[in-house]
Design an enzyme around this catalytic site. Sequence first.
Site, PDB file in Angstrom:
ATOM      1  N   GLU A   1      -9.426   4.034   2.344  1.00  0.00           N
ATOM      2  CA  GLU A   1      -8.945   4.128   0.958  1.00  0.00           C
ATOM      3  C   GLU A   1      -7.896   3.083   0.615  1.00  0.00           C
ATOM      4  OE1 GLU A   1      -5.555   5.174   2.942  1.00  0.00           O
ATOM      5  OE2 GLU A   1      -7.561   5.868   3.415  1.00  0.00           O
TER       6      GLU A   1
ATOM      7  N   ARG B   1      -7.723  -0.089   1.099  1.00  0.00           N
ATOM      8  CA  ARG B   1      -8.280  -1.301   0.485  1.00  0.00           C
ATOM      9  C   ARG B   1      -8.746  -1.039  -0.948  1.00  0.00           C
ATOM     10  NH1 ARG B   1     -12.481  -1.679   5.274  1.00  0.00           N
ATOM     11  NH2 ARG B   1     -10.691  -0.633   6.234  1.00  0.00           N
TER      12      ARG B   1
ATOM     13  N   ASP C   1     -11.951   7.348   4.248  1.00  0.00           N
ATOM     14  CA  ASP C   1     -10.727   7.057   4.996  1.00  0.00           C
ATOM     15  C   ASP C   1     -10.402   5.567   4.972  1.00  0.00           C
ATOM     16  OD1 ASP C   1      -8.479   7.664   6.478  1.00  0.00           O
ATOM     17  OD2 ASP C   1      -9.512   7.510   8.406  1.00  0.00           O
TER      18      ASP C   1
ATOM     19  N   LYS D   1       0.844  -1.195   0.000  1.00  0.00           N
ATOM     20  CA  LYS D   1       0.000   0.000   0.000  1.00  0.00           C
ATOM     21  C   LYS D   1       0.879   1.244   0.000  1.00  0.00           C
ATOM     22  CE  LYS D   1      -3.105   2.569   3.080  1.00  0.00           C
ATOM     23  NZ  LYS D   1      -3.746   2.581   4.427  1.00  0.00           N
TER      24      LYS D   1
ATOM     25  N   ASP E   1       1.745   6.186   5.960  1.00  0.00           N
ATOM     26  CA  ASP E   1       0.728   5.299   5.401  1.00  0.00           C
ATOM     27  C   ASP E   1       1.218   4.570   4.148  1.00  0.00           C
ATOM     28  OD1 ASP E   1      -1.734   4.153   5.832  1.00  0.00           O
ATOM     29  OD2 ASP E   1      -2.844   5.598   4.636  1.00  0.00           O
TER      30      ASP E   1
ATOM     31  N   ASP F   1      -2.231  10.462   3.868  1.00  0.00           N
ATOM     32  CA  ASP F   1      -3.644  10.126   4.032  1.00  0.00           C
ATOM     33  C   ASP F   1      -4.328  11.116   4.959  1.00  0.00           C
ATOM     34  OD1 ASP F   1      -6.099   8.930   4.115  1.00  0.00           O
ATOM     35  OD2 ASP F   1      -5.501   7.347   5.513  1.00  0.00           O
TER      36      ASP F   1
ATOM     37  N   LYS G   1      -9.599  12.972   8.825  1.00  0.00           N
ATOM     38  CA  LYS G   1      -9.048  12.507  10.087  1.00  0.00           C
ATOM     39  C   LYS G   1      -8.947  13.667  11.086  1.00  0.00           C
ATOM     40  CE  LYS G   1      -6.056   8.864   8.162  1.00  0.00           C
ATOM     41  NZ  LYS G   1      -6.577   7.730   8.943  1.00  0.00           N
TER      42      LYS G   1
END
Length: 496
Positions: A335, A337, A333, A251, A274, A256, A263
Amino acid sequence: MNFELKTLSLSAAVSHKCDLLILLVPEGFKPQGDALSVLVATALKQGDLELKPGKHLALYAPAEMAARRLVLLGCGKGDPHAVRQAVQALGATLKTRAIKRAALVFATDCEAGSVGAAVRTMAEAGYVYTATKSKAEMPALSRVTVGVSDAGAVQPEFAIATALAVGVEYAREWANRPANHATPTLIGEAAKALGKHAGIQCKLHGPAQVAKLGMGAFLAVAQGSDQPLRLIELRYDGAARSQAPVVLVGKGITFDTGGISLKPAAEMDEMKFDMGGAASVLGVFRALAELKPAINVVGLIPACENMPDGKAIKPGDVVTSMSGQTIEILNTDAEGRLVLCDALTYAARFKPAALIDIATLTGACVVALGGLRSGLFASSDELAARLAAAGDAALDPCWRMPLDDDYAEGLKSNFADVANVAGRAGGSITAAKFLQRFVGDIPWAHLDIAGTAWKGGTAKGATGRPVGLLLHYLLGMAGAPTPRRKTAAARRARAD
C-alpha cells in the site's frame, strides 16, 4: 538535553565542575603536564586503559579534579565513526540518576565531524520515550558541555549537530507513538505545530480535497479505515521564491495491518513504525526551524491507516491514480507505493529542483541491506552522489541500488496500466520502478528505510533515520547548483 560549546584545555578541564567529566582520548595521545594527562599516561602504562573505541576507565572523585566522576574514554583514531562508537559505549552511564551535568572534552584537536558525532550520540543516548507512560522518569542529565581546543573553529558543525539532535528527537517521538496516539489527524496536528516556527507554513488536505485532486490510489488505501486520511503539506521558505524547492515525500501509513492481504500477527505491533518516512519529514522541518538555511523545501505526507474493513480494497481491484494511470492491486500489503504515487504526482506542481521520497517500503530491502544502510534508488547520478555523501557525513549511510528498466517487466498487468507488485525477486527494486512511473523528468530519489527506521527486540524503538542524511543533503544544496533534468531521449527510454 541542552548543549554548550566551550574552548577547554586539559588544564582548564581539571577545574571544570560537573557530575561527570568524559575525556575522549585518541590513539597517539601525547600527555602534557596537567593532571588529566598524568592520569591518562599512568593508566596507559599500567595497562588499565585501552584506546580502542568504547574502551574506558571510570574513576570516582579523582584527586585534583573538580568533577565528581571521571571517565577516560578511548576513541581510536578520533574520526567521527570511532567517536560515535566510543560515546555509545557510555549509554548506561549517561542515564545514571546522579548525573545532571556532564562535560565531554576532546583530549586533542578533533577531526572534522567528530564534534557533531559526539553531540548527536549523546542526544540519542539521552532520549527516553514517555508520551504514553503513566510513570516515567526522564534522564537526570540535562546539560552537556562540549570542550574543544578551539570552539570557534567547530561552531558551525556544533550548530548543525544540535539542530539535528532536535529534529531526530521529534522524528523518534512521533514514530514511537502507538497508532491510536498518532492517527493521521494527530500527525497533521504535529505538522501544524511546526507551522508556528518562522519560515514554515502548513496546509492540511482532508478526504474531500484529496478526492477532488483525483488521488484514487491514496483514497483506495484509506477507505478501509475509520480514521480520515490527511495529505499534509509543509513549506519552508528560506530562499528567494524564484528558487526551485526540494520536495520531500514521506510515507505516512500510521498503522499497516496489510489490509485484506493480512500480515502475520507476530510483531505486527511494529507496523506503527510504518510512518517512519513521514516522521523523518517532520524531523527535517523541525531542524530547519533551528538552522534557517537559505533553501526552499516542501514536505508532503500522505497519511492514513491500512485496515481490513468491509470497505477495504481487495486483491484484483483496479484504481485510478492522480496521474491517470490505472493500477491493479495484486497485494493490499503493498500500500505504501499507492499512497506515494499520488503524492509524487502532486509534487510536480511545485516544479522541484529535486524530489525525494522516504518510505519504510519493502522487507526485501531489509534482506538486502539489513539495518545498517538505507536503500537508495535515483534517476540522477548527481542526486544519488549528493545523497550518499550526505549520509556518510551524517553517519546515516545509504547504498545505491539498481534501477534497470528490465526490472519493471514484472509490473505488467492484463487488467490495468500497471500492477502494484511484481514477483518476490528484487522486491525493493520493482517497488522503486513502480514509483518511478509517477515522477516524470524530475531528478528523483527514493530512500527505502524499512531496515533503518526502527529497531526491534529489547532495543525496540524508532531511530530517527534518515533525518541526518536529509538535513546534510539540504544544507549542501543551499546555494548549490541543482541536478540536471533528464534529456528528452532519457524520458522516452523510461519503462512503461
